[in-house]
Design an enzyme around this catalytic site. Structure first.
Site, short mmCIF file in Angstrom:
data_model
loop_
_atom_site.label_atom_id
_atom_site.label_comp_id
_atom_site.label_asym_id
_atom_site.label_seq_id
_atom_site.Cartn_x
_atom_site.Cartn_y
_atom_site.Cartn_z
N ASP A 136 0.86 -1.19 0.00
CA ASP A 136 0.00 0.00 0.00
C ASP A 136 0.88 1.22 0.00
O ASP A 136 1.99 1.20 0.55
CB ASP A 136 -0.95 0.02 1.20
N LYS A 179 -0.88 2.95 7.03
CA LYS A 179 -1.60 1.68 6.98
C LYS A 179 -0.63 0.50 7.10
O LYS A 179 -0.87 -0.44 7.85
CB LYS A 179 -2.36 1.61 5.65
N GLU A 207 -18.54 -6.85 2.98
CA GLU A 207 -17.93 -6.38 4.22
C GLU A 207 -18.75 -6.95 5.37
O GLU A 207 -19.96 -7.09 5.28
CB GLU A 207 -17.94 -4.85 4.27
N LEU A 231 -34.09 -9.11 0.38
CA LEU A 231 -35.51 -8.70 0.35
C LEU A 231 -35.93 -8.12 1.70
O LEU A 231 -37.06 -8.31 2.13
CB LEU A 231 -36.40 -9.89 -0.01
N GLY A 267 -35.80 -1.50 4.10
CA GLY A 267 -34.98 -0.66 4.99
C GLY A 267 -34.83 0.74 4.44
O GLY A 267 -35.62 1.18 3.59
N CYS A 277 -19.89 0.05 -2.46
CA CYS A 277 -20.00 -0.57 -3.78
C CYS A 277 -21.29 -0.23 -4.54
O CYS A 277 -21.21 0.33 -5.64
CB CYS A 277 -19.87 -2.09 -3.66
N LYS A 323 -21.79 3.46 -6.06
CA LYS A 323 -20.86 3.86 -7.13
C LYS A 323 -20.94 2.91 -8.33
O LYS A 323 -20.80 3.33 -9.48
CB LYS A 323 -19.42 3.97 -6.60
N1 LIG Z 1 -15.15 -2.97 -0.12
C1 LIG Z 1 -15.85 -3.96 -0.65
O1 LIG Z 1 -16.72 -4.54 -0.01
C2 LIG Z 1 -15.61 -4.41 -2.07
C3 LIG Z 1 -16.17 -5.61 -2.52
C4 LIG Z 1 -15.93 -6.02 -3.83
C5 LIG Z 1 -15.18 -5.23 -4.67
N2 LIG Z 1 -14.66 -4.05 -4.22
C6 LIG Z 1 -13.84 -3.26 -5.14
O2 LIG Z 1 -12.47 -3.45 -4.81
C7 LIG Z 1 -11.72 -2.25 -5.02
C8 LIG Z 1 -11.02 -1.83 -3.75
O3 LIG Z 1 -11.99 -1.50 -2.79
P1 LIG Z 1 -11.64 -1.31 -1.24
O4 LIG Z 1 -12.94 -1.13 -0.54
O5 LIG Z 1 -10.72 -2.39 -0.83
O6 LIG Z 1 -10.84 0.07 -1.31
P2 LIG Z 1 -10.01 0.80 -0.17
O7 LIG Z 1 -10.14 2.24 -0.42
O8 LIG Z 1 -10.39 0.24 1.18
O9 LIG Z 1 -8.50 0.33 -0.44
C9 LIG Z 1 -7.74 0.71 -1.55
C10 LIG Z 1 -6.28 0.81 -1.10
O10 LIG Z 1 -5.43 0.93 -2.24
C11 LIG Z 1 -4.35 1.77 -1.89
N3 LIG Z 1 -3.70 2.23 -3.13
C12 LIG Z 1 -4.19 3.06 -4.09
N4 LIG Z 1 -3.30 3.21 -5.08
C13 LIG Z 1 -2.21 2.46 -4.76
C14 LIG Z 1 -0.96 2.20 -5.40
N5 LIG Z 1 -0.65 2.74 -6.58
N6 LIG Z 1 -0.09 1.40 -4.77
C15 LIG Z 1 -0.39 0.85 -3.58
N7 LIG Z 1 -1.56 1.05 -2.93
C16 LIG Z 1 -2.46 1.84 -3.52
C17 LIG Z 1 -4.97 2.84 -1.05
O11 LIG Z 1 -4.02 3.52 -0.25
C18 LIG Z 1 -5.98 2.03 -0.21
O12 LIG Z 1 -5.41 1.60 1.00
C19 LIG Z 1 -12.72 -1.24 -5.56
O13 LIG Z 1 -12.71 -1.27 -6.95
C20 LIG Z 1 -14.05 -1.76 -5.05
O14 LIG Z 1 -15.14 -1.37 -5.86
C21 LIG Z 1 -14.84 -3.63 -2.94
#
Ligand SMILES: NC(=O)c1ccc[n+]([C@@H]2O[C@H](COP(=O)([O-])OP(=O)(O)OC[C@H]3O[C@@H](n4cnc5c(N)ncnc54)[C@H](O)[C@@H]3O)[C@@H](O)[C@H]2O)c1
Length: 433
Positions: free
Chosen positions: A30, A35, A155, A253, A256, A263, A266
């Site tokens: 990261d 972090k 999550e 279903l 709420g 997710c 967006k």
């Molecule tokens: N959160 C969910 O429940 C979930 C579920 C399925 C899919 N997704 C998808 O997964 C992706 C990530 O979501 P998230 O919730 O984990 O995001 P997040 O914001 O919690 O984490 C993303 C991380 O990537 C890091 N980052 C960004 N650019 C970087 C780079 N160049 N090098 C290293 N680290 C870098 C950021 O610092 C951050 O810690 C998104 O596209 C989201 O839509 C999320």
């Protein structure tokens, strides 16, 4: 297998920890040094049940490590996963791919031999093509295959979802990449989780179609809930009555306050933008987005209505702020619009959430943070149950009522039965009943 995870947020960290638990060697990268320092010290940057123990065990076993040094982490990896954020682009709702393309360029500079780059981030159709182009432009000397492998974890139940997924979608036409991905997911395949191989564009669209469908299901039952209120029917019985039909299914279903989180909001918007770009409209999803947006403030108005004629100067105890239980994620939580609607009407908000207080305070500075539900209820004219954390499922209703100025409850998750709440002396409003 040596796996590198770029991005150690919800998806990167959970996926990395689970892959290492399968026996792979994983490095989570990261660019947020805070972090990584926290992870190295054994502190989790997010609240996710079971994650801390999983990380600790695999770090101890020497299979999982953390770094800010992308270059060193990528060199020699069999598979490099991109799990960076893809938020809504300010202004137009397109997925902002800045982080994905930045990470791609950094990976290009760091690869030392043939590898597979896997987009786990949720990305619009065609993003894989662009990632491949960037890699080819920057590193024509090395054979790099680009795969789409969307993530479906939820999550709050992320580890279970990752380890026992309904399916694993892998988008690639490249035979070598297919072999590598099969090896990466072999432990799950042995567990009989179906591996679905598709084209890359199809895989990218599957993720958006899945989220849009689930968002539609939620929004559908929410509108039916409103209709139930209008005609004197009970939405929970309607839910059961339709959900027991296997063609419909019982999940998603629950009526709420509208969907939120990192997710659905967006991803539905991004799908609309893709549909617009390709002149192939998805009218159903357009309606879903519109209905869900207006629902959140409507829920705020529902609370105001329960307060009676003059809400100004009154106090509401909001129980639960995160977009769902078992997470500290406040992104697009319905609580934000509900609290805003209350504050706009001059209502004071006291609030309690088991894990989300810190993030909530940053977004809603006007709320008074309390230590538990009973403290939040002190002197309140109404309590609004917004997120169905377990701790709110068996509240001592008499104690709660005694703490309040007026025992009024607005249960936006239908956690309680109307008779039990009324027996405790509350005026009770719920959703669709
Ligand atoms: N959160 C969910 O429940 C979930 C579920 C399925 C899919 N997704 C998808 O997964 C992706 C990530 O979501 P998230 O919730 O984990 O995001 P997040 O914001 O919690 O984490 C993303 C991380 O990537 C890091 N980052 C960004 N650019 C970087 C780079 N160049 N090098 C290293 N680290 C870098 C950021 O610092 C951050 O810690 C998104 O596209 C989201 O839509 C999320």
């Amino acid at each position: 297998m040596r796996i590198t995870m770029i991005g150690s947020g919800y998806v990167g960290l959970v996926s990395g920890a689970c892959f290492s638990d399968f026996g792979h060697d994983v490095i989570c990268v990261d660019k947020d040094a805070g972090k990584i320092a926290a992870l190295e010290a054994g502190r989790m940057p997010i609240y996710e049940p079971g994650l801390e123990q999983l990380v600790e065990a695999n770090v101890k076993a020497g299979r999982l490590s953390f770094t800010t040094d992308l270059k060193a982490a990528v060199a020699g990896a069999d598979a490099v996963f991109i799990a960076v954020g893809t938020p809504s682009r300010r202004g137009d709702g397109h997925a902002d791919l800045t982080y994905v393309f930045e990470a791609t360029r950094e990976i290009a500079q760091a690869v030392t031999g043939p590898t597979v780059v896997v987009t786990k981030s949720t990305v619009p159709v065609g993003t894989g093509d662009r990632v491949e182009e960037i890699l080819r432009e920057e590193r024509p000397d090395i054979d790099i295959a680009v795969v789409s492998n969307p993530e479906f974890l939820r999550e709050g139940a992320a580890i279970g979802d990752f380890k026992r997924p309904d399916r694993i979608v892998i988008g690639t036409d490249d035979a070598r990449a297919r072999k590598v991905m099969s090896e990466v997911y072999r432990p799950l395949y042995l567990n009989e989780s179906p591996l679905l191989f598709t084209g890359r564009r199809t895989s990218e669209l599957i993720k958006y179609a899945a989220n849009a469908f689930l968002a539609t299901k939620i929004t559908f039952i929410n509108e039916i809930a409103d209709l139930c209120e209008a005609v004197g029917a009970d939405v929970q019985d309607v839910s059961r009555g339709i959900g027991l039909d296997n063609r419909i299914g019982r999940k998603f279903l629950h009526a709420g306050p509208g969907y939120g989180g990192s997710c659905f909001p967006k991803d539905t918007l991004a799908l609309l933008k893709t549909a617009e770009d390709y002149e192939s409209p998805v009218h159903i999803v357009e309606a879903v987005v519109k209905v869900n947006d207006s629902r959140k403030r409507a829920m705020g108005r529902k609370v105001l209505k329960a307060l009676g004629d003059d809400a100004k100067g009154k106090t509401v105890a909001v129980l639960g702020l995160t977009f769902k239980p078992n997470t500290d994620d406040m992104r697009d939580a319905p609580a934000i619009a509900i609290v805003q609607t209350l504050e706009d009407a001059g209502v004071k908000v006291r609030a309690y959430d088991p894990e989300g207080m810190e993030a909530a305070k940053a977004i809603m500075p006007g709320i008074l943070c309390c230590a538990n539900a009973y403290e939040a209820a002190e002197g309140a004219d109404a309590v609004a149950l917004v997120t169905e954390w377990d701790t709110f499922r068996a509240l001592d209703l008499k104690r709660l009522a005694a703490a309040m100025t007026a025992p009024v409850m607005v249960d936006l998750r239908n956690v309680y039965r109307p008779d039990e709440v009324k027996a405790a002396g509350f005026a009770y409003t719920s959703v669709g009943r």
